[in-house]
Design a protein around this motif. Sequence first.
Motif, mmCIF file in Angstrom:
data_model
loop_
_atom_site.group_PDB
_atom_site.id
_atom_site.type_symbol
_atom_site.label_atom_id
_atom_site.label_comp_id
_atom_site.label_asym_id
_atom_site.label_seq_id
_atom_site.Cartn_x
_atom_site.Cartn_y
_atom_site.Cartn_z
ATOM 1 N N GLU A 1 0.827 -1.201 0.000
ATOM 2 C CA GLU A 1 0.000 0.000 0.000
ATOM 3 C C GLU A 1 0.868 1.261 0.000
ATOM 4 N N ASP A 2 1.942 1.248 0.792
ATOM 5 C CA ASP A 2 2.845 2.401 0.842
ATOM 6 C C ASP A 2 3.541 2.618 -0.503
ATOM 7 N N PHE A 3 3.997 1.525 -1.105
ATOM 8 C CA PHE A 3 4.686 1.620 -2.389
ATOM 9 C C PHE A 3 3.763 2.201 -3.455
ATOM 10 N N VAL A 4 2.554 1.686 -3.545
ATOM 11 C CA VAL A 4 1.596 2.166 -4.549
ATOM 12 C C VAL A 4 1.287 3.639 -4.302
ATOM 13 N N GLY A 5 1.054 4.012 -3.066
ATOM 14 C CA GLY A 5 0.779 5.410 -2.740
ATOM 15 C C GLY A 5 1.926 6.332 -3.112
ATOM 16 N N THR A 6 3.148 5.889 -2.837
ATOM 17 C CA THR A 6 4.328 6.693 -3.179
ATOM 18 C C THR A 6 4.465 6.841 -4.691
ATOM 19 N N MET A 7 4.284 5.753 -5.423
ATOM 20 C CA MET A 7 4.396 5.816 -6.894
ATOM 21 C C MET A 7 3.310 6.714 -7.491
ATOM 22 N N LEU A 8 2.123 6.689 -6.890
ATOM 23 C CA LEU A 8 1.038 7.546 -7.386
ATOM 24 C C LEU A 8 1.339 9.031 -7.170
ATOM 25 N N LYS A 9 2.243 9.327 -6.253
ATOM 26 C CA LYS A 9 2.664 10.714 -6.031
ATOM 27 C C LYS A 9 3.883 11.074 -6.891
ATOM 28 N N LEU A 10 4.821 10.143 -7.036
ATOM 29 C CA LEU A 10 6.067 10.444 -7.747
ATOM 30 C C LEU A 10 5.934 10.424 -9.272
ATOM 31 N N LEU A 11 5.192 9.465 -9.802
ATOM 32 C CA LEU A 11 5.124 9.334 -11.257
ATOM 33 C C LEU A 11 4.528 10.560 -11.950
ATOM 34 N N PRO A 12 3.455 11.160 -11.423
ATOM 35 C CA PRO A 12 2.960 12.384 -12.078
ATOM 36 C C PRO A 12 3.997 13.515 -12.045
ATOM 37 N N LEU A 13 4.749 13.607 -10.953
ATOM 38 C CA LEU A 13 5.790 14.638 -10.873
ATOM 39 C C LEU A 13 6.890 14.389 -11.893
ATOM 40 N N LEU A 14 7.274 13.140 -12.066
ATOM 41 C CA LEU A 14 8.291 12.791 -13.049
ATOM 42 C C LEU A 14 7.805 13.132 -14.460
ATOM 43 N N TYR A 15 6.542 12.876 -14.719
ATOM 44 C CA TYR A 15 5.973 13.196 -16.034
ATOM 45 C C TYR A 15 6.013 14.708 -16.283
ATOM 46 N N VAL A 16 5.620 15.470 -15.285
ATOM 47 C CA VAL A 16 5.639 16.930 -15.414
ATOM 48 C C VAL A 16 7.064 17.423 -15.621
ATOM 49 N N LYS A 17 8.006 16.913 -14.831
ATOM 50 C CA LYS A 17 9.406 17.340 -14.965
ATOM 51 C C LYS A 17 9.959 16.998 -16.347
ATOM 52 N N ALA A 18 9.576 15.859 -16.882
ATOM 53 C CA ALA A 18 10.032 15.489 -18.231
ATOM 54 C C ALA A 18 9.485 16.467 -19.268
ATOM 55 N N GLN A 19 8.278 16.953 -19.050
ATOM 56 C CA GLN A 19 7.684 17.936 -19.961
ATOM 57 C C GLN A 19 8.423 19.272 -19.915
ATOM 58 N N LEU A 20 9.042 19.574 -18.798
ATOM 59 C CA LEU A 20 9.728 20.852 -18.615
ATOM 60 C C LEU A 20 11.180 20.852 -19.093
ATOM 61 N N LEU A 21 11.692 19.676 -19.457
ATOM 62 C CA LEU A 21 13.075 19.606 -19.938
ATOM 63 C C LEU A 21 13.215 20.375 -21.250
ATOM 64 N N PRO A 22 14.322 21.072 -21.420
ATOM 65 C CA PRO A 22 14.503 21.826 -22.661
ATOM 66 C C PRO A 22 14.733 20.888 -23.846
ATOM 67 N N LYS A 23 14.282 21.327 -24.999
ATOM 68 C CA LYS A 23 14.536 20.589 -26.241
ATOM 69 C C LYS A 23 15.946 20.909 -26.697
ATOM 70 N N VAL A 24 16.722 19.878 -26.946
ATOM 71 C CA VAL A 24 18.082 20.066 -27.443
ATOM 72 C C VAL A 24 18.277 19.158 -28.651
ATOM 73 N N ASP A 25 19.223 19.529 -29.481
ATOM 74 C CA ASP A 25 19.590 18.703 -30.624
ATOM 75 C C ASP A 25 20.855 17.946 -30.285
ATOM 76 N N SER A 26 21.019 16.835 -30.951
ATOM 77 C CA SER A 26 22.208 16.020 -30.725
ATOM 78 C C SER A 26 22.792 15.609 -32.060
ATOM 79 N N GLU A 27 24.086 15.688 -32.131
ATOM 80 C CA GLU A 27 24.794 15.177 -33.297
ATOM 81 C C GLU A 27 25.088 13.700 -33.111
ATOM 82 N N GLY A 28 24.930 13.203 -31.903
ATOM 83 C CA GLY A 28 25.227 11.816 -31.614
ATOM 84 C C GLY A 28 26.705 11.542 -31.415
ATOM 85 N N ASP A 29 27.503 12.596 -31.354
ATOM 86 C CA ASP A 29 28.949 12.421 -31.210
ATOM 87 C C ASP A 29 29.339 11.933 -29.815
ATOM 88 N N PHE A 30 28.554 12.309 -28.819
ATOM 89 C CA PHE A 30 28.930 12.010 -27.439
ATOM 90 C C PHE A 30 27.834 11.258 -26.696
#
Length: 139
Positions: A1-30
């Motif tokens: 129950e604790d694990f499920v409750g924690t994931m239900l709080k963390l996963l939406p935050l992770l999704y939001v944070k991923a949306q806020l990441l800047p768009k960058v281009d990559s040459e694939g060199d590194f």
Amino acid sequence: EDFVGTMLKLLPLLYVKAQLLPKVDSEGDFLPQGKVTEDDYNWIRRTVYDILGNDDEYLEVSYENEMETDETQWRSVSEHLADIYQPVRNFLAVYQDGVEDCMTDALWALTDNFELYWGEALVNALRRLHVIRYAKMDN
């Protein structure tokens, strides 16, 4: 129950944070090599499976609009979470190592993989965890 409750709080935050990441281009060199090993991935998967037990796997019906077909597949919260862990941990490892040449490419790889795969895995895990949490509360 604790694990499920924690994931239900963390996963939406992770999704939001991923949306806020800047768009960058990559040459694939590194492009950094992955730090997450198969053993790491399997450890995450087994640990989550051990916590969720029979609630881990579920049937998902998807409708392919172009093909006008329904497809039923077995899915797993533990696999979804391992699939999220892998690119996020690989990204963080580059920043922890301080390899500046790889940082932009690591950010590009994380956001590209989010758009293509782990964002959907996150939403699927969240949906199943919601069902686990609130179906259990009704009993």
